[in-house]
Design a protein around this motif. Structure first.
Motif, PDB file in Angstrom:
ATOM      1  N   ARG A   1       0.833  -1.198   0.000  1.00 27.91           N
ATOM      2  CA  ARG A   1       0.000   0.000   0.000  1.00 27.91           C
ATOM      3  C   ARG A   1       0.872   1.254   0.000  1.00 27.91           C
ATOM      4  NH1 ARG A   1      -3.238  -1.579   3.518  1.00 27.91           N
ATOM      5  NH2 ARG A   1      -2.368  -0.620   5.381  1.00 27.91           N
ATOM      6  N   ALA A   2       1.918   1.269   0.800  1.00 26.43           N
ATOM      7  CA  ALA A   2       2.804   2.430   0.871  1.00 26.43           C
ATOM      8  C   ALA A   2       3.544   2.647  -0.447  1.00 26.43           C
ATOM      9  CB  ALA A   2       3.802   2.260   2.009  1.00 26.43           C
ATOM     10  N   ALA A   3       3.977   1.549  -1.085  1.00 23.02           N
ATOM     11  CA  ALA A   3       4.703   1.664  -2.355  1.00 23.02           C
ATOM     12  C   ALA A   3       3.795   2.224  -3.447  1.00 23.02           C
ATOM     13  CB  ALA A   3       5.257   0.302  -2.774  1.00 23.02           C
ATOM     14  N   ARG A   4       2.546   1.758  -3.479  1.00 18.99           N
ATOM     15  CA  ARG A   4       1.620   2.251  -4.502  1.00 18.99           C
ATOM     16  C   ARG A   4       1.234   3.709  -4.259  1.00 18.99           C
ATOM     17  NH1 ARG A   4       0.020  -1.644  -7.883  1.00 18.99           N
ATOM     18  NH2 ARG A   4       0.039  -3.824  -7.216  1.00 18.99           N
ATOM     19  N   CYS A   5       1.403   4.181  -3.042  1.00 20.15           N
ATOM     20  CA  CYS A   5       1.059   5.569  -2.711  1.00 20.15           C
ATOM     21  C   CYS A   5       2.291   6.489  -2.723  1.00 20.15           C
ATOM     22  CB  CYS A   5       0.389   5.622  -1.336  1.00 20.15           C
ATOM     23  SG  CYS A   5      -1.258   4.890  -1.300  1.00 20.15           S
ATOM     24  N   THR A   6       3.376   6.015  -3.321  1.00 19.84           N
ATOM     25  CA  THR A   6       4.596   6.809  -3.402  1.00 19.84           C
ATOM     26  C   THR A   6       4.926   7.094  -4.862  1.00 19.84           C
ATOM     27  OG1 THR A   6       5.483   5.850  -1.360  1.00 19.84           O
ATOM     28  CG2 THR A   6       7.059   6.890  -2.854  1.00 19.84           C
ATOM     29  N   PHE A   7       5.122   8.364  -5.185  1.00 25.01           N
ATOM     30  CA  PHE A   7       5.365   8.792  -6.561  1.00 25.01           C
ATOM     31  C   PHE A   7       6.672   9.591  -6.608  1.00 25.01           C
ATOM     32  CE2 PHE A   7       0.897   8.339  -5.700  1.00 25.01           C
ATOM     33  CZ  PHE A   7       0.439   7.562  -6.764  1.00 25.01           C
ATOM     34  N   VAL A   8       7.593   9.152  -7.445  1.00 21.42           N
ATOM     35  CA  VAL A   8       8.914   9.776  -7.535  1.00 21.42           C
ATOM     36  C   VAL A   8       9.064  10.452  -8.892  1.00 21.42           C
ATOM     37  CG1 VAL A   8      11.406   9.407  -7.454  1.00 21.42           C
ATOM     38  CG2 VAL A   8       9.891   8.045  -5.987  1.00 21.42           C
ATOM     39  N   VAL A   9       9.278  11.761  -8.868  1.00 18.39           N
ATOM     40  CA  VAL A   9       9.489  12.545 -10.089  1.00 18.39           C
ATOM     41  C   VAL A   9      10.958  12.947 -10.137  1.00 18.39           C
ATOM     42  CG1 VAL A   9       8.830  14.585 -11.411  1.00 18.39           C
ATOM     43  CG2 VAL A   9       7.129  13.426  -9.964  1.00 18.39           C
ATOM     44  N   VAL A  10      11.625  12.611 -11.229  1.00 22.28           N
ATOM     45  CA  VAL A  10      13.040  12.946 -11.389  1.00 22.28           C
ATOM     46  C   VAL A  10      13.162  14.096 -12.375  1.00 22.28           C
ATOM     47  CG1 VAL A  10      15.344  12.072 -11.903  1.00 22.28           C
ATOM     48  CG2 VAL A  10      13.594  10.527 -11.008  1.00 22.28           C
ATOM     49  N   GLY A  11      13.744  15.214 -11.907  1.00 18.40           N
ATOM     50  CA  GLY A  11      13.884  16.399 -12.747  1.00 18.40           C
ATOM     51  C   GLY A  11      12.985  17.514 -12.254  1.00 18.40           C
ATOM     52  N   ALA A  12      13.584  18.588 -11.724  1.00 21.44           N
ATOM     53  CA  ALA A  12      12.803  19.697 -11.165  1.00 21.44           C
ATOM     54  C   ALA A  12      12.883  20.934 -12.037  1.00 21.44           C
ATOM     55  CB  ALA A  12      13.284  20.014  -9.746  1.00 21.44           C
ATOM     56  N   GLY A  13      12.864  20.707 -13.365  1.00 22.86           N
ATOM     57  CA  GLY A  13      12.723  21.825 -14.284  1.00 22.86           C
ATOM     58  C   GLY A  13      11.247  22.163 -14.422  1.00 22.86           C
TER      59      GLY A  13
ATOM     60  N   ARG B   1       2.705   9.965  -0.742  1.00 21.54           N
ATOM     61  CA  ARG B   1       4.045  10.545  -0.770  1.00 21.54           C
ATOM     62  C   ARG B   1       4.465  10.936  -2.193  1.00 21.54           C
ATOM     63  NH1 ARG B   1       9.493   7.349   1.338  1.00 21.54           N
ATOM     64  NH2 ARG B   1      10.838   9.202   1.596  1.00 21.54           N
ATOM     65  N   TRP B   2       4.797  12.216  -2.372  1.00 20.90           N
ATOM     66  CA  TRP B   2       5.348  12.698  -3.641  1.00 20.90           C
ATOM     67  C   TRP B   2       6.766  13.190  -3.393  1.00 20.90           C
ATOM     68  CZ3 TRP B   2       3.642  12.855  -8.701  1.00 20.90           C
ATOM     69  CH2 TRP B   2       2.341  12.408  -8.921  1.00 20.90           C
ATOM     70  N   MET B   3       7.691  12.766  -4.260  1.00 19.65           N
ATOM     71  CA  MET B   3       9.080  13.175  -4.148  1.00 19.65           C
ATOM     72  C   MET B   3       9.519  13.821  -5.464  1.00 19.65           C
ATOM     73  SD  MET B   3      10.686   9.792  -2.279  1.00 19.65           S
ATOM     74  CE  MET B   3      12.229  10.631  -1.875  1.00 19.65           C
ATOM     75  N   LEU B   4      10.246  14.932  -5.370  1.00 18.37           N
ATOM     76  CA  LEU B   4      10.774  15.624  -6.550  1.00 18.37           C
ATOM     77  C   LEU B   4      12.289  15.725  -6.392  1.00 18.37           C
ATOM     78  CD1 LEU B   4      10.348  17.216  -9.189  1.00 18.37           C
ATOM     79  CD2 LEU B   4       9.989  19.271  -7.791  1.00 18.37           C
ATOM     80  N   LEU B   5      13.014  15.063  -7.293  1.00 18.64           N
ATOM     81  CA  LEU B   5      14.469  14.991  -7.190  1.00 18.64           C
ATOM     82  C   LEU B   5      15.142  15.774  -8.317  1.00 18.64           C
ATOM     83  CD1 LEU B   5      14.785  11.100  -6.798  1.00 18.64           C
ATOM     84  CD2 LEU B   5      14.191  12.751  -5.032  1.00 18.64           C
ATOM     85  N   ASP B   6      16.281  16.368  -8.010  1.00 15.23           N
ATOM     86  CA  ASP B   6      17.088  17.004  -9.050  1.00 15.23           C
ATOM     87  C   ASP B   6      18.516  17.173  -8.544  1.00 15.23           C
ATOM     88  OD1 ASP B   6      18.199  18.948 -11.034  1.00 15.23           O
ATOM     89  OD2 ASP B   6      16.133  18.972 -11.726  1.00 15.23           O
ATOM     90  N   THR B   7      19.468  16.982  -9.434  1.00  9.49           N
ATOM     91  CA  THR B   7      20.869  17.159  -9.058  1.00  9.49           C
ATOM     92  C   THR B   7      21.234  18.631  -8.897  1.00  9.49           C
ATOM     93  OG1 THR B   7      21.483  17.101 -11.400  1.00  9.49           O
ATOM     94  CG2 THR B   7      21.612  15.024 -10.174  1.00  9.49           C
ATOM     95  N   ALA B   8      20.398  19.524  -9.422  1.00 10.42           N
ATOM     96  CA  ALA B   8      20.651  20.960  -9.291  1.00 10.42           C
ATOM     97  C   ALA B   8      20.492  21.391  -7.836  1.00 10.42           C
ATOM     98  CB  ALA B   8      19.683  21.751 -10.175  1.00 10.42           C
TER      99      ALA B   8
END
Length: 437
Positions: free
Chosen positions: A165-177, A207-214
């Protein structure tokens, strides 16, 4: 013999490859300037022009997918439209070859060629990315993401395993442009609405995550606008991780460069774009994967070939030694100017170099939130949001009333949270050259 050599044609023929922002505007402008004396052939893999900037709102369920599309046959009535994907350009014989959607193929000769093939998802050498991540460059990807988000929450609501349930409710976005930030913003609002209709998720963290190397969100914008966007996202509960990215994508999880491992069924890839693979097969010079052109958008050594938009490294005359960014704003302007320059080569008007003036940037963060710097005047909140939506309505080539209707209806009543499930994961591979098995 090629078509153009077999026929005795009175009109010059201009072939335009691609009908994104650059190609679509080039076709319309060239038709206006030289349509009476020039045969214009537009070849594109879809029968529509896609207004890309509103795709995050499609994924967020605020705009119907067909409302960000306009018919090429309808808008380019004076041109000859070919539905197909160009797979070869013979610049010696001056012939373009294409493959159709149902196994057909063809070729056409040209007197002038405008390459506006656009771009596809940018890839990085990260293990597992092409197997488990999905991009955000096509309308199919936007519709798939909307359906995928809805489906994950529906499945999570009936899952008996807390970890699943936790995995299905977690969204990872790569790139914060621009794209990644808007996708995270609208995606989070979509899940907030959905949770209210799914009692099985009561109390469950989405859970929403937004990742960026910047070092910051929207690194290309004024730091004040960057802070505004990050503040809005954090207030909604989005976890913003700068200076971080994905080290490896796995089946059911992602390993971050920070060392953390995150269980998720949703990896959304928004790290940028690269020139269409067609460019790789051309015997023409490239600059970091994009076609080399001069300030007139003419290919050096090939006087009858022009290129612009994302597939071309158009010199940025405001920054000597640099090339223009891969943005819709540049592509639209370049498309109009390349049409004028091609018309000039055919005897109508005068060719001019591409030199732009930065009008600023706009970011729609959903709800009443936004960040903008029109003419470099920083704005945030409802004013920025209203300005952003007003600009999009002005820049669109059609369906303005439909989009306004979508916004109005969804502001006064909640959208129907249903998954159409018409596009499978296999139909939207991140690497266009490597379909999913």
């Amino acid at each position: 013999m090629p078509e153009s050599r077999k026929e005795s044609r009175k009109k010059q023929r201009v072939v335009i490859v691609g009908a994104g922002f650059a190609g679509f505007n080039a076709a319309r402008e060239l038709s206006r300037l030289a349509g009476a004396t020039t045969e214009i052939v537009v070849i594109n893999s879809t029968d529509y022009f896609l207004y890309l900037p509103l795709m995050p709102q499609v994924a967020g369920g605020l705009i119907e997918p067909e409302h960000v599309l306009v018919s090429l046959a309808e808008r380019l009535r004076k041109n000859r439209f070919v539905l197909g994907t160009v797979d070869h350009v013979d610049d010696t014989q001056k012939v373009v070859s294409w493959s159709g959607p149902e196994g057909t193929s063809g070729h056409v000769g040209y007197d002038k060629l405008i390459l506006t093939a656009g771009s596809v998802n940018k890839l990085l050498p990260i293990p597992g990315i092409t197997d488990y991540a999905h991009g955000f460059r096509s309308i199919n990807e936007a519709v798939y993401l909307r359906d995928h988000i809805i489906r994950q929450l529906e499945l999570a609501a009936v899952a008996t395993d807390p970890a699943e349930r936790a995995a299905r409710c977690t969204f990872v976005v790569v790139g914060a442009g621009y794209t990644g930030t808007e996708v995270a913003a609208h995606g989070q609002l979509l899940t907030s609405r959905l949770v209210r209709s799914l009692p099985g998720l009561a109390g469950q963290e989405i859970r929403w995550m937004l990742l960026d190397t910047a070092p910051r969100v929207l690194a290309e914008l004024d730091p004040r606008l960057s802070r505004t966007a990050e503040r809005v996202l954090r207030r909604r509960g989005v976890e913003v991780l700068t200076g971080a990215s994905v080290a490896e994508a796995l089946d059911g999880s992602v390993q971050l460069t920070t060392g953390a491992k995150v269980a998720t069924r949703s990896l959304i890839w928004c790290v940028g774009v690269r020139a269409d693979p067609l460019v790789e097969g051309l015997d023409l010079a490239t600059n970091r994967g994009r076609l080399v052109v001069d300030e007139l958008m003419n290919v050096p050594g090939a006087p009858d070939i022009y290129a612009c938009g994302d597939c071309a490294a158009v010199p940025d005359l405001t920054r000597p030694g640099e090339v223009c960014g891969m943005t819709a704003q540049h592509a639209q302007r370049q498309g109009k100017l390349v049409a004028r320059n091609v018309a000039a080569s055919l005897g109508t008007g005068t060719a001019k170099p591409y030199q732009h003036r930065d009008l600023g940037f706009l970011v729609d963060l959903g709800g009443l939130a936004g960040a903008a710097d029109p003419l470099h005047v920083p704005l945030s909140g409802p004013a920025a949001n209203a300005l952003t939506r007003g600009y999009h309505l002005t820049a669109m080539s059609g369906n303005r009333l439909r989009v306004v209707t979508d916004w109005t209806l969804n502001a006064i009543t909640s959208p129907e949270p249903t998954s159409l499930a018409v596009i499978s994961a296999d139909a939207v591979p991140l690497d266009v050259n490597k379909p999913r098995s």
